[in-house]
Structures are given as structure tokens and as C-alpha cells.
Design a protein around this motif. Structure first.
Motif, PDB file in Angstrom:
ATOM      1  N   SER A  93      -1.956   7.542  -4.465  1.00 13.26           N
ATOM      2  CA  SER A  93      -2.059   6.346  -3.649  1.00 13.26           C
ATOM      3  C   SER A  93      -2.184   5.166  -4.595  1.00 13.26           C
ATOM      4  N   SER A  94      -1.697   4.024  -4.136  1.00 15.25           N
ATOM      5  CA  SER A  94      -1.773   2.842  -4.966  1.00 15.25           C
ATOM      6  C   SER A  94      -1.826   1.627  -4.065  1.00 15.25           C
ATOM      7  N   SER A  95      -2.269   0.535  -4.645  1.00 21.39           N
ATOM      8  CA  SER A  95      -2.407  -0.687  -3.873  1.00 21.39           C
ATOM      9  C   SER A  95      -2.057  -1.869  -4.766  1.00 21.39           C
ATOM     10  N   GLU A 114       0.858  -1.193   0.000  1.00 22.75           N
ATOM     11  CA  GLU A 114       0.000   0.000   0.000  1.00 22.75           C
ATOM     12  C   GLU A 114       0.886   1.231   0.000  1.00 22.75           C
ATOM     13  N   ASN A 119       7.426  -0.438  -6.577  1.00 28.02           N
ATOM     14  CA  ASN A 119       7.226   0.701  -5.695  1.00 28.02           C
ATOM     15  C   ASN A 119       8.522   0.946  -4.940  1.00 28.02           C
TER      16      ASN A 119
END
Lengths: 204, 294
Positions: B71-73, B65, B101
């Protein structure tokens, strides 16, 4: 960051005698009771005798007798004597001195990395190339490798310098340097040299 | 190292009962690695690694996360987490050279245990059937590694459903190994052969005092101009350029008004930012390494 260093020898009264070292490479390993300034011939007793005198001196001696052929890592001529613990950070020239080495009465050595608050070399927006030592800085105790902590500090300063170039206020970035170092080791373990008296902490 | 660890983990299967958890661990020579650790064991390795500024890698099934400028998941997948001593964090999959990431140097990395529902866990998980069905596995605490920075505010959380291997290395970059010589060695190399700096350079003094501090080497070039050398044994960044700039400015003030003072940074290499700053300040760079101490 430079390699210059200061070396503080603890005195019987709890204060410190302060010396300059031009290079901090391997400094912690070469300081010993018989060779308190490092590098001297262990059979030469002048160094231990000189430090013994300095550790009880109330004023800096006008001259110090050092053999012509003496080669030491730490300059035997003191910068200051009887310096209280809390005033050690004020003697650090942030931007030139890389580290402060504190030598206790048993000759155990603790290194502190000198991290300037000023981010001038890392941010075009500040408009200077060199660190302003009057902005102060923080001395961070080295728990593992000095090289690793040096890289960590350089990375943090680089990131904050880039933030200043994107509009972050330089004064806030200087505070962030201090807060970042506090997160590494805890705020109580830092030695802090505040911005010089009479200097505003605002502005670049 | 990894092979030995794998051998340790698997060799007992033929003749002996499966090795207990400690058998899957090995340490020594600056490496600590545990194969298929429990979350608590993995946490212990992470905490020890971060405390001693070691390089930490965790491979396992995890979700990622990110919160910050966006924001990214990332849902569950097998990934490699790398935490470097400078605070950088990278998450790699089995494809491509770029991490999926990452966080830059200077971040704060904190490992912890969390319950399956994601809440932080201050203690061990509840007991239960040690044979453990799928439900029990789901309820076991999980390793979470959180990386955070404040400017800008960014956070990555990597939560492992299971850890295949966790390793900590007291890493030394090969470049650092190649540069083990000290600045004193570098100075001696230049004094013995000043042409390494440039043809016609003549050293006149070492550790000459200036109002801004002592310079490493003070000398003249072939045209009689003052030259100040600042020596570094490792790759340097902008702080070293700022330091040299201070010395040059101090000498210009100390010498007569129209004295020309050149500042030269001597180091194995410089960062891009340092190179830019050198150009802006009219300072120079000579690439030179300390001699091998072999």
C-alpha cells in the motif's frame, strides 16, 4: 484473436440463419438488404433472393446456387438455419472466430467480440499453445470500437494468464474472464457458451 | 486543440466578463476538453470518455492511494492522470519517464464525486455562498477516479482537490493508422509477390479448409514442404499463435503421417509472449504490413 466471424441473420420467426465470414474487416458496414452477404453486385438479385429463402427454411439446403463470379464478404452457404437465440454462442469456435455479427430484420448490425475462457496461449502452466474451444467463452457486445474492446480483452486475458503462471487456478481464471467481461457491459448483456457437456470445468 | 481551448478560456478577460464554464469547453473531431471544470463537469467528461472507450487525461492537484500487494499514499501534488481504453491507468508527475503509480490493462475504472471527507456523494454538494471562501472550496465535492482489478486485488484511488483540465480523445495509434490496409490487401500483396514471405514460396490455395477452420494461404516452400500462412493486419499476441498452431496440427492429422507442415504467422509485429510461443511451437514469423491504401 483471429479475424474469422459468424454472421447471424434474424428470421421472421425470431430464430437465426448462421453464416461464416473469413474476414470481419468492415463487415458491419457492407451488409445491406440489397447486398445481404456484402460485396455482391447491388444489381444482382440472387443474394437477396437467396437470403429470403434461407430465412424461412426449416433445414439447411443441400446446395445453394451462387454465381461463379460472385465475391461476397459472407459465405452465402449457411452453416445452420433456424438457430434459436440462446444457441448462437454454441456455434462459435472460440479461438478461431473473433466475432459474431447479429443482423436484425431491419439490417441493423450488432457486433459481439468472442472472448475464449481458455487462457492456454497466455499461460505456460496450462501446457498447451492453442485455445480449447470446448472450454467455451463469452460474446461481449461492442458498444464503441471493436479494436478497443479487442485490446481490452487481450489485456485482461494476458493479466489472467500471468496470474495462472503465478499459481492461480486455471478454472478460477476462466471464471474471472467471464466476471471481467460482465463488469464491462453488465452480466445480462453477455452471451455465454458454457464449457462443453461432459467436460469438467476443473483442471487446466 | 489545447491551445484553442486555452485561448477560449483566457481571451474573454480583456473585453468581456470571464467566460462561464461552458465557454471553457470544446468538443469535436474526437476531442472533448474542459479547462478548470467543476468536479461535476469533470465527472461528466470522465463518464462520457469511459463509455466510448476514449483516452482520458485529467491534470490537477490530487492525492493518490494504492492498495494491493503493498500500500502507498501520495499526498497532494500536481499530477497527470491517464486512463487508456484498455483499462491501463497511469499517474505522472512533472519528472521522469515512469509513472509514480499505475494499473495494468484490464482494470475497471470508475469516476465518482466524493465529499471533502472522502465519503462517496450521491448528489450535489450543499449550497452556500457562491463566492466561496477556502472553507467552501474544501466542502465542494471532489472528483475521484478509482481503478480496480481482482487478480491480484489491487486498487488505486486518485482524488482531485481541483482539476486544471480534463480531456477525452478518441485516440488512434499512429501504428494503427499506418496499418489501415485490410487482411485482404495483405493477402493480395503476398499472392502478387510470394517471395515477400520467403524465396521459393508458392501459394496453392486461399481459404483452404482444415478440420480446425479455413487457413488464409496454403502453399509450398522451395523444398516442397506444406506451408500454412495466417495473416494479420495488426500487431498480434499469443491468441494468434494458438490459432495458427491449431491449423498446423489439424493439417498434420489430415495429411499423411510424415508430412512436414510449416506454420508462418504474417503480421506487422508480434508481442514478446507471442514470439516466445512461436519458438516453443516451432512456428515462424514474417514481418509484413498491408499496403497503404493511399
Amino acid at each position: 484473436m483471429s479475424e474469422r466471424a459468424l454472421v447471424a441473420y434474424e428470421r421472421p420467426d425470431g430464430r437465426y440463419t448462421l453464416h461464416y465470414a473469413h474476414r470481419s474487416d468492415g463487415l458491419a458496414d457492407c451488409l445491406a438488404p440489397a447486398t445481404p452477404f456484402g460485396g455482391a453486385d447491388p444489381r444482382a438479385e440472387w443474394a437477396a433472393a437467396l437470403l429470403r429463402d434461407l430465412l424461412t427454411a426449416t433445414d439447411p439446403p443441400e446446395s445453394v446456387r451462387v454465381p461463379d463470379d460472385a465475391v461476397t464478404a459472407v459465405d452465402p452457404r449457411p452453416l445452420a438455419v433456424a438457430v434459436p437465440w440462446g444457441r448462437l454462442p454454441g456455434h462459435v469456435d472460440f479461438g478461431a472466430h473473433e466475432a459474431l455479427y447479429v443482423v436484425d430484420r431491419a439490417f441493423a448490425v450488432v457486433a459481439y467480440l468472442a472472448v475464449p475462457f481458455d487462457l492456454a496461449p497466455h499461460a505456460d502452466a496450462i501446457g498447451r499453445a492453442s485455445v480449447d474451444p470446448a472450454r467455451g467463452g463469452v460474446l461481449v457486445p461492442v458498444e464503441g470500437s471493436l479494436d478497443a474492446l479487442r485490446e481490452r480483452a487481450a489485456g485482461a486475458r494476458e493479466a489472467l494468464g500471468a496470474a495462472v503462471d503465478r499459481g492461480f487456478a486455471p478454472a478460477a481464471a476462466r471464471r474471472a474472464v467471464r466476471e471481467t467481461a460482465a463488469r464491462w457491459v453488465g452480466p445480462d448483456r453477455l452471451l455465454v457458451a458454457e464449457c462443453a457437456p461432459g467436460r469438467s470445468d476443473a483442471g487446466p | 486543440m489545447t491551445d484553442e481551448a486555452a485561448d477560449d478560456a483566457g481571451s474573454g478577460a480583456d473585453e468581456e466578463p470571464p467566460a462561464p464554464a461552458p465557454e471553457s469547453a470544446m468538443a469535436g473531431r474526437g476531442v472533448e476538453t474542459v479547462v478548470a471544470p467543476t468536479a461535476a463537469d469533470a465527472l461528466a467528461v470522465c463518464e462520457r470518455a469511459l463509455a466510448r472507450d476514449a483516452m482520458l487525461t485529467v491534470f490537477g492537484r490530487c492525492s493518490v492511494e494504492y492498495e494491493g500487494r503493498a500500500s502507498s499514499s501520495l499526498g497532494p501534488g500536481d499530477r497527470l492522470l491517464v486512463c487508456k481504453p484498455d483499462g491501463s491507468v497511469l499517474v505522472h508527475t512533472d519528472e521522469g519517464q515512469q509513472p509514480v503509480n499505475w494499473q495494468p490493462p484490464g482494470c475497471t475504472v470508475e469516476p465518482s464525486l466524493v465529499e471533502a471527507d472522502g465519503d462517496a456523494d450521491d448528489g450535489d454538494a450543499e449550497g452556500g455562498d457562491s463566492e466561496g471562501g477556502a472553507d467552501d472550496v474544501e466542502r465542494e465535492p471532489r472528483l475521484r477516479v478509482r481503478s480496480e482489478r481482482t487478480t491480484p486485488a489491487e486498487r488505486i484511488e486518485v482524488t482531485f482537490d481541483r482539476v486544471a483540465q480534463v480531456s477525452a480523445y478518441d485516440a488512434v495509434d499512429p501504428e494503427d493508422l499506418a496499418l489501415r490496409g485490410t487482411e485482404a490487401d495483405l493477402r493480395e500483396r503476398i499472392l502478387a509477390d510470394p517471395d515477400l514471405v520467403e524465396p521459393g514460396f508458392t501459394p496453392l490455395a486461399t481459404e483452404r479448409q482444415t478440420p480446425a477452420g479455413a487457413v488464409d494461404v496454403y502453399g509450398e516452400d522451395a523444398d516442397g514442404r506444406t506451408v500454412v500462412l495466417e495473416l494479420k493486419r495488426r500487431r498480434v499476441g499469443p491468441d494468434a499463435v494458438g490459432q495458427l498452431s491449431r491449423y498446423v496440427d489439424a493439417l498434420r492429422r489430415e495429411l499423411h503421417e510424415d508430412a512436414e507442415v510449416r506454420g508462418v504467422l504474417v503480421a506487422p509485429s508480434v508481442t514478446d509472449r507471442a514470439r516466445q510461443l512461436l519458438a516453443e511451437e516451432g512456428l515462424e514469423f514474417v514481418s509484413l504490413e498491408p499496403p497503404d491504401d493511399s
